[in-house]
Enzyme design. Structure first.
Site, PDB file in Angstrom:
ATOM      1  N   ASP A  41      38.275  -3.845  14.917  1.00 26.83           N
ATOM      2  CA  ASP A  41      38.195  -2.661  16.016  1.00 26.83           C
ATOM      3  C   ASP A  41      38.028  -1.458  15.401  1.00 26.83           C
ATOM      4  O   ASP A  41      37.126  -0.789  15.792  1.00 26.83           O
ATOM      5  CB  ASP A  41      39.500  -2.816  16.973  1.00 26.83           C
ATOM      6  CG  ASP A  41      39.863  -3.935  17.516  1.00 26.83           C
ATOM      7  OD1 ASP A  41      40.893  -4.323  17.495  1.00 26.83           O
ATOM      8  OD2 ASP A  41      38.803  -4.451  18.176  1.00 26.83           O
ATOM      9  N   ASP A  46      27.687  16.923   6.241  1.00 27.83           N
ATOM     10  CA  ASP A  46      27.114  18.093   5.634  1.00 27.83           C
ATOM     11  C   ASP A  46      27.550  18.565   4.265  1.00 27.83           C
ATOM     12  O   ASP A  46      27.388  19.695   3.910  1.00 27.83           O
ATOM     13  CB  ASP A  46      27.501  19.359   6.640  1.00 27.83           C
ATOM     14  CG  ASP A  46      29.195  19.662   6.654  1.00 27.83           C
ATOM     15  OD1 ASP A  46      29.654  20.505   7.464  1.00 27.83           O
ATOM     16  OD2 ASP A  46      29.882  18.802   5.995  1.00 27.83           O
ATOM     17  N   HIS A  53      35.151  12.045  10.937  1.00 29.68           N
ATOM     18  CA  HIS A  53      35.075  11.814  12.419  1.00 29.68           C
ATOM     19  C   HIS A  53      35.338  10.361  12.909  1.00 29.68           C
ATOM     20  O   HIS A  53      35.494   9.593  11.863  1.00 29.68           O
ATOM     21  CB  HIS A  53      33.686  12.236  12.880  1.00 29.68           C
ATOM     22  CG  HIS A  53      32.266  11.745  12.506  1.00 29.68           C
ATOM     23  ND1 HIS A  53      31.455  12.276  12.108  1.00 29.68           N
ATOM     24  CD2 HIS A  53      32.229  10.373  12.260  1.00 29.68           C
ATOM     25  CE1 HIS A  53      30.431  11.402  11.759  1.00 29.68           C
ATOM     26  NE2 HIS A  53      31.014  10.194  11.881  1.00 29.68           N
ATOM     27  N   ASP A  61      35.435   3.285  15.025  1.00 30.63           N
ATOM     28  CA  ASP A  61      35.142   3.612  13.986  1.00 30.63           C
ATOM     29  C   ASP A  61      35.366   4.898  13.270  1.00 30.63           C
ATOM     30  O   ASP A  61      35.242   5.865  14.070  1.00 30.63           O
ATOM     31  CB  ASP A  61      33.674   2.936  13.586  1.00 30.63           C
ATOM     32  CG  ASP A  61      33.446   1.591  13.999  1.00 30.63           C
ATOM     33  OD1 ASP A  61      32.257   0.999  13.644  1.00 30.63           O
ATOM     34  OD2 ASP A  61      34.227   0.887  14.251  1.00 30.63           O
ATOM     35  N   HIS A  66      44.915  11.928  11.134  1.00 32.18           N
ATOM     36  CA  HIS A  66      44.146  12.633  12.552  1.00 32.18           C
ATOM     37  C   HIS A  66      43.058  11.891  13.047  1.00 32.18           C
ATOM     38  O   HIS A  66      42.799  11.882  14.321  1.00 32.18           O
ATOM     39  CB  HIS A  66      43.752  14.023  11.815  1.00 32.18           C
ATOM     40  CG  HIS A  66      42.666  14.672  12.897  1.00 32.18           C
ATOM     41  ND1 HIS A  66      43.034  15.792  13.532  1.00 32.18           N
ATOM     42  CD2 HIS A  66      41.378  14.712  13.132  1.00 32.18           C
ATOM     43  CE1 HIS A  66      42.206  16.128  14.293  1.00 32.18           C
ATOM     44  NE2 HIS A  66      41.309  15.750  14.249  1.00 32.18           N
ATOM     45  N   GLU A  67      42.025  11.200  11.993  1.00 35.39           N
ATOM     46  CA  GLU A  67      40.990  10.600  12.568  1.00 35.39           C
ATOM     47  C   GLU A  67      41.653   9.235  13.201  1.00 35.39           C
ATOM     48  O   GLU A  67      40.884   9.068  14.280  1.00 35.39           O
ATOM     49  CB  GLU A  67      40.066  10.064  11.359  1.00 35.39           C
ATOM     50  CG  GLU A  67      39.358  11.461  10.772  1.00 35.39           C
ATOM     51  CD  GLU A  67      38.766  12.509  11.909  1.00 35.39           C
ATOM     52  OE1 GLU A  67      38.507  11.925  12.688  1.00 35.39           O
ATOM     53  OE2 GLU A  67      38.800  13.421  11.482  1.00 35.39           O
ATOM     54  N   HIS A  70      42.024   9.847  16.884  1.00 35.09           N
ATOM     55  CA  HIS A  70      41.036   9.870  17.799  1.00 35.09           C
ATOM     56  C   HIS A  70      40.625   8.362  17.950  1.00 35.09           C
ATOM     57  O   HIS A  70      40.280   8.125  19.328  1.00 35.09           O
ATOM     58  CB  HIS A  70      39.622  10.416  17.027  1.00 35.09           C
ATOM     59  CG  HIS A  70      39.677  12.033  16.901  1.00 35.09           C
ATOM     60  ND1 HIS A  70      40.171  12.582  18.049  1.00 35.09           N
ATOM     61  CD2 HIS A  70      39.292  12.574  15.815  1.00 35.09           C
ATOM     62  CE1 HIS A  70      39.943  14.035  17.636  1.00 35.09           C
ATOM     63  NE2 HIS A  70      39.569  14.117  16.372  1.00 35.09           N
ATOM     64  N   HIS A 107      41.236  16.477  20.711  1.00 39.27           N
ATOM     65  CA  HIS A 107      41.832  17.428  19.890  1.00 39.27           C
ATOM     66  C   HIS A 107      42.815  18.394  20.677  1.00 39.27           C
ATOM     67  O   HIS A 107      42.893  18.441  21.815  1.00 39.27           O
ATOM     68  CB  HIS A 107      40.816  18.575  19.513  1.00 39.27           C
ATOM     69  CG  HIS A 107      39.923  17.875  18.096  1.00 39.27           C
ATOM     70  ND1 HIS A 107      38.617  18.272  17.884  1.00 39.27           N
ATOM     71  CD2 HIS A 107      40.355  17.292  17.064  1.00 39.27           C
ATOM     72  CE1 HIS A 107      38.410  17.682  16.916  1.00 39.27           C
ATOM     73  NE2 HIS A 107      39.519  17.032  16.404  1.00 39.27           N
TER      74      HIS A 107
END
Lengths: 365, 79
Positions: free
Chosen positions: A57, A74, A82, A93, A117-118, A121, A127
């Site tokens: 998953d 970047d 992310h 992912d 944190h990720e 998501h 956020h």
């Protein structure tokens, strides 16, 4: 949450670590990811099973620049990572920018905190506007339990609480400068700005900035505690002294001075003093006043010794002030004392309280 | 007069930031700086981060835009 509140349809979620960063040992990455997942399992009924091959998953990987999803990284700094909301395919992912320097401490970007944190998501959290929340978008390193009440409420709104939840102590919500019941922990000057400490945060006030700027203490000074009891500036040596419990730290601007922390008793306090409530340096006299419970001391900075005849009673020597102080600062010839939600402007020259205001008015509320 | 190169870099950074994280529509550079959408998105960003809401690229806003952060937008979907 994201639009339409995407969430995993069942509580048993699989994950796979597809590749590893060379910055850390494989075991350190495994541990950081596992600990990051545990942050969320502690407060929900979710469970995570690790796969070593095939499609999971949540597919976790390190990549740089354009790495296959048309959302390129970047290079160093800027974007750190992310993750995609729950769903098929790329949903869930989680990608980390390999061009960052990943660490297991505070020396660079801490993988555990970014992963926690990720993964938030990946579970459906968007956020947060709360600067103290794990889901706040800007990176910060902190100690202690990583979730705030905002984070816990958000994830439990999707999945419910953990039926076997052990007692957790979430970080409280970020202090609101316009809260009429606002109290301060400590106030000090720092090179022309005024710094106000409250919980894990501090505000910076400058004459030319109408709005105070709020920041996590650890973001600026990782080595001082999350809770500050007292602070004062000694401008002659360009130092700010921070007190927390029985220890004190000396800061030269934003740098910790070598040899600190030290015990507060080095200043001459009796051993039974376990905490300083407030401290303020009076430039005109060269003395620093320390307040603890209902008493205060006067310290001569030039000789490095406590003045004789102290401690004395706060109530007797500062009439109109009450008997305890939370924070104090000396500005423009006046001592500003803070106790609970009230602020007392005290004239050192005339030895009386000139004005009484709400504490939050100090932050232009 | 043309902007100093430092100012131009700041504007470009802000435009890129708002496009990535606040859904500012892509458009010609230069036209957007004082336009409605740019100002609206700037205000949205300032409101999100509890900065003073001016719609302008002030120092506090710029400083925050330069901080390391997550790549997920602050508003809307991410796909």
């Amino acid at each position: 949450h994201f639009p339409r509140h995407p969430k995993w349809p069942n509580n048993n979620i699989t994950f796979r670590i597809v590749n590893y960063t060379p910055d850390l040992k494989k075991s350190d990455v495994d541990r950081a990811i596992r600990n990051a997942l545990n942050v969320w399992t502690d407060v929900t009924p979710l469970t995570f099973k690790k796969l070593h091959e095939g499609i999971a998953d949540i597919m976790i990987s390190f990549g740089s620049k354009e790495h296959g999803d048309y959302n390129p990284f970047d290079g160093p700094n800027g974007l750190l990572a992310h993750a995609y909301p729950p769903g098929q395919g790329i949903g869930g992912d989680t990608h980390f920018d390999e061009e960052e320097n990943w660490t297991i401490d505070s020396s660079a970007y801490n993988l555990f905190f970014v992963a926690a944190h990720e993964l938030g998501h990946a579970l459906g959290m968007s956020h947060s506007t709360d600067a103290g929340a794990l889901m706040y978008p800007v990176y910060s390193y902190t100690t202690g339990y990583p979730l705030s009440e905002d984070d816990i409420e958000g994830i439990q709104a999707l999945y419910g609480p953990n039926p076997n939840q052990r007692k957790v102590k979430p970080k409280p919500d970020t202090p609101d400068k316009c809260d009429p019941m606002l109290t301060f922990d400590a106030v000090t000057e720092l090179r022309g700005e005024t710094i106000i400490f409250k919980d894990r945060f501090y505000w910076r006030l400058h004459l030319q900035m109408p709005e105070p700027v709020q920041t996590l203490i650890k973001s600026t000074w990782p080595s001082i505690p999350n809770k500050v009891d007292a602070a004062y500036e000694y401008p002659e040596k360009d130092l700010v002294i921070i007190f927390s419990g029985i220890r004190m730290w000396a800061l030269n601007g934003y740098n910790l001075v070598d040899g600190y922390p030290k015990y507060i008793h080095k200043l001459g306090f009796p051993k039974k003093v376990r905490e300083i409530d407030a401290a303020v340096h009076i430039g005109d006299t060269g003395k620093t006043l320390f307040f603890a419970d209902e008493k205060y001391w006067s310290y001569d900075e030039a000789t490095g010794t406590m003045d004789s005849g102290y401690p004395r009673s706060i109530e007797e020597d500062f009439p109109g002030m009450g008997d305890e102080v939370d924070a104090a600062v000396y500005r423009y010839g006046y001592l500003n004392f803070f106790h609970d939600q009230m602020q007392y402007e005290y004239s050192y020259t005339y030895r009386k309280v000139i004005r009484i205001m709400r504490t939050n008015s100090f932050l232009n509320c | 007069l043309p902007l100093q190169s430092g100012d131009k870099d700041n504007w470009l950074l802000a435009e890129k930031y708002l496009r990535r994280f606040y859904g500012l529509p892509a458009g010609l550079q230069g036209r957007q700086r004082s336009s409605g959408p740019f100002e609206t998105k700037m205000e949205e960003m300032q409101r999100f981060f509890k900065l003073k809401v001016t719609g302008k690229l002030d120092d506090n806003t710029l400083e925050l835009m330069k901080q390391a952060r997550c790549g997920v937008p602050d508003i809307g979907e991410y796909n």
